[in-house]
Design a protein around this motif. Sequence first.
Motif, PDB file in Angstrom:
ATOM      1  N   MET A 146       0.712  -1.341  -0.155  1.00  0.00           N
ATOM      2  CA  MET A 146       0.005  -0.194  -0.012  1.00  0.00           C
ATOM      3  C   MET A 146       1.190   1.485   0.216  1.00  0.00           C
ATOM      4  SD  MET A 146      -1.869  -0.488   3.919  1.00  0.00           S
ATOM      5  CE  MET A 146      -2.691  -0.879   3.722  1.00  0.00           C
ATOM      6  N   THR A 147       0.662   2.451  -0.990  1.00  0.00           N
ATOM      7  CA  THR A 147       0.610   3.575  -0.657  1.00  0.00           C
ATOM      8  C   THR A 147       0.960   4.011   0.708  1.00  0.00           C
ATOM      9  OG1 THR A 147      -0.837   4.291  -1.911  1.00  0.00           O
ATOM     10  CG2 THR A 147       1.478   3.909  -3.401  1.00  0.00           C
ATOM     11  N   ASP A 148       2.169   5.298   0.984  1.00  0.00           N
ATOM     12  CA  ASP A 148       1.776   6.134   2.315  1.00  0.00           C
ATOM     13  C   ASP A 148       0.563   6.011   2.503  1.00  0.00           C
ATOM     14  OD1 ASP A 148       4.775   5.093   2.003  1.00  0.00           O
ATOM     15  OD2 ASP A 148       4.937   7.381   2.455  1.00  0.00           O
ATOM     16  N   ALA A 149      -0.450   7.069   1.887  1.00  0.00           N
ATOM     17  CA  ALA A 149      -1.395   7.387   2.202  1.00  0.00           C
ATOM     18  C   ALA A 149      -2.827   6.666   2.728  1.00  0.00           C
ATOM     19  CB  ALA A 149      -2.044   8.678   1.702  1.00  0.00           C
ATOM     20  N   MET A 150      -2.675   5.484   2.233  1.00  0.00           N
ATOM     21  CA  MET A 150      -3.531   4.329   2.552  1.00  0.00           C
ATOM     22  C   MET A 150      -4.707   5.109   3.411  1.00  0.00           C
ATOM     23  SD  MET A 150      -5.214   2.709   0.630  1.00  0.00           S
ATOM     24  CE  MET A 150      -4.216   2.068  -0.421  1.00  0.00           C
ATOM     25  N   LEU A 151      -3.914   4.425   4.456  1.00  0.00           N
ATOM     26  CA  LEU A 151      -5.131   4.242   6.062  1.00  0.00           C
ATOM     27  C   LEU A 151      -5.532   5.446   6.219  1.00  0.00           C
ATOM     28  CD1 LEU A 151      -2.593   1.933   8.667  1.00  0.00           C
ATOM     29  CD2 LEU A 151      -4.754   1.849   6.799  1.00  0.00           C
ATOM     30  N   THR A 152      -4.675   6.804   6.209  1.00  0.00           N
ATOM     31  CA  THR A 152      -5.609   8.445   5.847  1.00  0.00           C
ATOM     32  C   THR A 152      -6.063   8.857   5.371  1.00  0.00           C
ATOM     33  OG1 THR A 152      -2.850   9.074   6.737  1.00  0.00           O
ATOM     34  CG2 THR A 152      -5.187  10.385   5.982  1.00  0.00           C
ATOM     35  N   GLU A 153      -5.931   7.828   3.918  1.00  0.00           N
ATOM     36  CA  GLU A 153      -7.656   7.752   3.383  1.00  0.00           C
ATOM     37  C   GLU A 153      -8.739   6.976   3.031  1.00  0.00           C
ATOM     38  OE1 GLU A 153      -8.193   9.796   1.072  1.00  0.00           O
ATOM     39  OE2 GLU A 153      -6.365  10.963   1.541  1.00  0.00           O
TER      40      GLU A 153
END
Length: 265
Positions: free
Chosen positions: A117-124
């Motif tokens: 997953m790319t870095d912003a996945m959980l934030t999104e």
Amino acid sequence: MTLSPTQTASASPSLGLFVTADCEGPVKFSVLIPAHNEEQYLRACLDSIAAAAAAYPQQVEVIVILNRCTDATEAIANEFGCVTLKNDSKNLSQIRNAGARIARGEYLVTIDADSRMTDAMLTEIDKNLASGIYIGGGVAGKFERMSLGIIVSAAMLIIPLLFKYGAVSVGIFWCRKSDFDAIGGFDENRLMAEDAEFAYRLKQWGKHQGKRYGTIRKAQMITSCRKFDKLGDWALVRHPSVIRAYLRGTDRAYADQTYYENQGR
């Protein structure tokens, strides 16, 4: 099924980021990873989750469901402080559901061990679920490499799935655990295409709740091409019977051949 003790290793860049099995208190995310002899890929997957979890220290547990592993998969999971669970089923629905049953997070996220997953996945994911607009959903994904054969093979699978299940995205799933439980998780009668079928039922459940099925595009999933590397980029063109078996979802011989036997790992 047994939970392993948490082990640590100073080599792990994510040490201390993930919620371990013996920690108490609320957990925001539970990330489920089915893993059958995944020593070649698991470290990169966990590194990507660790980067995404940096915004949520001690709020992310990673559950690695160890499926008949005979390599270093368990040691790598322990190194990262993951919760581990052993399940020997040759059924991805049963494997994922086993992990979901012990998950403590408010949100469930699924990812395969050969994906990142790319870095912003959980934030999104957090933004989408907190908005109240979405029941959950999938993500935009891409292969680690592309070719004409991969594009054609992928289209041959995606188009019939679109007709059968409608417009749903798969790859990484995300939803509230309460909604996952409400629809009964993954259908354990299915050996293949359980992801698309789950997405369809989650989307229908969302309609009853006045919510939409979402696709995250500001973060992505990158997945390996190992099946194409082994069978060739034009594999589905040469073997369309695999697509028919995938759509049926209950063919044990094809399921074992495609997913559940060692696959050269």
